[in-house]
Design an enzyme around this catalytic site. Sequence first.
Site, short mmCIF file in Angstrom:
data_model
loop_
_atom_site.label_atom_id
_atom_site.label_comp_id
_atom_site.label_asym_id
_atom_site.label_seq_id
_atom_site.Cartn_x
_atom_site.Cartn_y
_atom_site.Cartn_z
N GLY A 46 -33.97 34.55 58.47
CA GLY A 46 -35.01 35.56 58.53
C GLY A 46 -35.86 35.47 57.28
O GLY A 46 -35.40 35.00 56.24
N GLN A 51 -41.52 38.58 50.91
CA GLN A 51 -40.79 37.51 50.21
C GLN A 51 -41.70 36.34 49.85
O GLN A 51 -41.36 35.52 49.00
CB GLN A 51 -39.63 37.00 51.07
N CYS A 106 -29.70 36.22 50.60
CA CYS A 106 -31.14 36.47 50.71
C CYS A 106 -31.89 35.32 50.06
O CYS A 106 -31.53 34.90 48.95
CB CYS A 106 -31.47 37.79 50.01
N LEU A 107 -32.92 34.82 50.72
CA LEU A 107 -33.69 33.70 50.17
C LEU A 107 -34.36 34.11 48.86
O LEU A 107 -34.70 33.25 48.05
CB LEU A 107 -34.74 33.23 51.18
N HIS A 148 -31.78 43.68 57.63
CA HIS A 148 -32.00 43.10 56.30
C HIS A 148 -33.51 42.83 56.10
O HIS A 148 -34.07 43.17 55.06
CB HIS A 148 -31.19 41.80 56.18
N GLU A 149 -34.14 42.23 57.13
CA GLU A 149 -35.57 41.93 57.02
C GLU A 149 -36.40 43.20 56.98
O GLU A 149 -37.37 43.31 56.24
CB GLU A 149 -36.02 41.03 58.18
N HIS A 152 -36.71 44.70 53.63
CA HIS A 152 -37.69 44.05 52.75
C HIS A 152 -39.06 44.73 52.84
O HIS A 152 -39.82 44.74 51.88
CB HIS A 152 -37.85 42.57 53.14
ZN ZN Z 1 -33.70 38.90 52.17
#
Ligand code: ZN
Length: 180
Positions: A46, A51, A106-107, A148-149, A152
């Site tokens: 995701g 991000q 998380c990226l 999670h997304e 953000h």
């Molecule tokens: Zn994340």
Amino acid sequence: MTILKIIPPANPVLRQKAKKVKALTPKIQTLIDNMFETMYDSYGVGLAAPQVAQPLRMFVAYLAEDPLVEDGIEAEPAPGIGQELVMINPEIIHNSDVMALGNEGCLSIPGYQGTVERPDGITIKYLDRKGNKQRLTTHGWMARVLQHEYDHLDGVLFIDKALEIWELGAEDEDDLEDDA
Ligand code: ZN
């Protein structure tokens, strides 16, 4: 397509409340394509617009397989699995009472994972990339990725919610120290 720069944790865009997408312009369509490209390049499941430094309420997600099916816990993959999802101006309109614990990464925070408790099931409504109203009720890992997304978009990171956080590869580093 272009691989976008994933901004570091200290960048304030990650902590802002993102703004609604007003129109599905060609620029937004290109951003969606580039977000998928960036997500796949990083082996993520995701990626939310903040991000990549775009404070907009949209994210992409793709979960190829359902780990619960692979583990033999469920017979069918949860709804949304195996689909390239684009969620624009999403709203979670229902949370299950049942909570679930799961490990997340998380990226935006490479090298760390944490255990996060979240509702096991959600219903989320959103616009797809064509501007059609959609609604998805899902559970398990798919619901976790979407939550999670979604976080953000409100400037919330998994580390804010995690019961425990650990560094990946720390054991390897310990081994190196032991060896040295
Ligand atoms: Zn994340």
